[in-house]
Design a protein around this motif. Structure first.
Motif, PDB file in Angstrom:
ATOM      1  N   THR A  20       0.826  -1.205   0.000  1.00 33.14           N
ATOM      2  CA  THR A  20       0.000   0.000   0.000  1.00 33.14           C
ATOM      3  C   THR A  20       0.863   1.260   0.000  1.00 33.14           C
ATOM      4  N   ARG A  21       1.933   1.252   0.782  1.00 31.39           N
ATOM      5  CA  ARG A  21       2.835   2.404   0.783  1.00 31.39           C
ATOM      6  C   ARG A  21       3.424   2.638  -0.605  1.00 31.39           C
ATOM      7  N   GLY A  22       3.797   1.550  -1.255  1.00 32.12           N
ATOM      8  CA  GLY A  22       4.357   1.683  -2.602  1.00 32.12           C
ATOM      9  C   GLY A  22       3.344   2.253  -3.580  1.00 32.12           C
ATOM     10  N   ARG A  23       2.100   1.815  -3.470  1.00 27.99           N
ATOM     11  CA  ARG A  23       1.055   2.322  -4.365  1.00 27.99           C
ATOM     12  C   ARG A  23       0.791   3.806  -4.114  1.00 27.99           C
ATOM     13  N   LEU A  24       0.837   4.218  -2.856  1.00 27.81           N
ATOM     14  CA  LEU A  24       0.651   5.635  -2.542  1.00 27.81           C
ATOM     15  C   LEU A  24       1.770   6.478  -3.141  1.00 27.81           C
ATOM     16  N   ASP A  25       2.996   5.989  -3.063  1.00 26.48           N
ATOM     17  CA  ASP A  25       4.125   6.728  -3.635  1.00 26.48           C
ATOM     18  C   ASP A  25       4.021   6.802  -5.155  1.00 26.48           C
ATOM     19  N   VAL A  26       3.579   5.715  -5.776  1.00 24.97           N
ATOM     20  CA  VAL A  26       3.411   5.713  -7.234  1.00 24.97           C
ATOM     21  C   VAL A  26       2.340   6.711  -7.651  1.00 24.97           C
ATOM     22  N   LEU A  27       1.310   6.854  -6.836  1.00 23.87           N
ATOM     23  CA  LEU A  27       0.193   7.750  -7.161  1.00 23.87           C
ATOM     24  C   LEU A  27       0.667   9.179  -7.402  1.00 23.87           C
ATOM     25  N   ILE A  28       1.621   9.643  -6.598  1.00 21.08           N
ATOM     26  CA  ILE A  28       2.083  11.020  -6.757  1.00 21.08           C
ATOM     27  C   ILE A  28       3.292  11.123  -7.686  1.00 21.08           C
TER      28      ILE A  28
END
Length: 260
Positions: A20-28
């Motif tokens: 989930t942390r990785g997906r959040l970072d990819v989002l921005i």
């Protein structure tokens, strides 16, 4: 207050897994094109009412749900602070998020995406309702045009009906061939068409516009099934096992956002 906020951020961040942390970072970090991040794309205002626009909103909802933040367990005591984080998050740019500490960035993004999901859900439901209303309005206009055209031809039709009735009466009184007398006035197909239109335009109550809604099928072919699947399945799951987290109001809000 700073210490309390720090503890809240640490507690929520600890509940996030590495995926989930990785997906959040990819989002921005990920771009939809050269000048726009995925995050900026998510908060774009709702476009005009159209089936393609609804499909775009559903794409955004799918992206938010795919990140996994709606499923992150949040202590109900943190809800006021999460709402504040969400108000901050909707104003931040992707660059501003990248300059934050990782824990704070992740938690504010979680709060912001929770708000995005609720807002996008409301927008999708509203747009679907607008599409239904517009389709019904167009069907109603087609029906009115059909009725108006029928009225314009009403005089000739009534004259034919009168002629048929007179022919039947004369033939019956004279013992003649009624069928031949009627055929001399109008064909059976014409008489059937006249009868159908007269019944349609003189029946009590309003005409049913659903009979004219077929041409609107293309409007819903692309996004209609996706819309129903996106919300009906979630509504069924929440009805079966609502997650209250000790807060009845939160459960009601989830149900309201999940069910159309």
């Amino acid at each position: 207050m700073h210490a309390a906020e720090t503890r809240i951020i640490a507690d929520i961040d600890n509940r996030l897994d590495s995926v989930t942390r990785g997906r959040l970072d990819v989002l921005i970090a990920e771009k939809t094109h050269d000048r726009q991040s995925r995050f900026s794309w998510l908060r774009e205002p709702a476009p005009r009412v159209a089936s393609a626009s609804l499909a775009g909103i559903l794409d955004k909802i799918e992206l938010v749900r795919g990140i996994g933040t709606p499923a992150v367990p949040i202590d109900r005591r943190y809800e006021p602070r999460m709402e504040q984080f969400a108000r901050e998050g909707v104003r931040y740019t992707a660059q501003a998020f990248q300059q934050m500490g990782s824990a704070r960035r992740h938690v504010i993004l979680v709060a912001t995406l929770r708000e995005f999901e609720a807002t996008l859900t409301d927008t999708a439901i509203g747009m679907f309702g607008s599409l239904i209303g517009r389709a019904h309005l167009r069907a109603r206009k087609r029906l009115e045009q059909t009725v108006a055209a029928s009225a314009d031809q009403g005089r000739d039709r009534l004259i034919r009906v009168a002629g048929v009735r007179e022919a039947v009466s004369k033939a019956a009184r004279a013992g003649g061939d009624i069928a031949a007398a009627v055929a001399a006035v109008a064909s059976l197909d014409t008489i059937d068409a006249d009868a159908a239109l007269l019944r349609r335009t003189t029946r009590s109550g309003q005409d049913n516009a659903i009979s004219e809604i077929g041409p609107e099928y293309r409007t819903f072919k692309r996004s209609g099934p996706r819309f129903l699947k996106a919300f009906a399945s979630r509504a069924a799951r929440y009805r079966a096992a609502p997650r209250s987290d000790g807060d009845p109001g939160r459960t009601l809000r989830r149900l309201a956002h999940a069910a159309p």
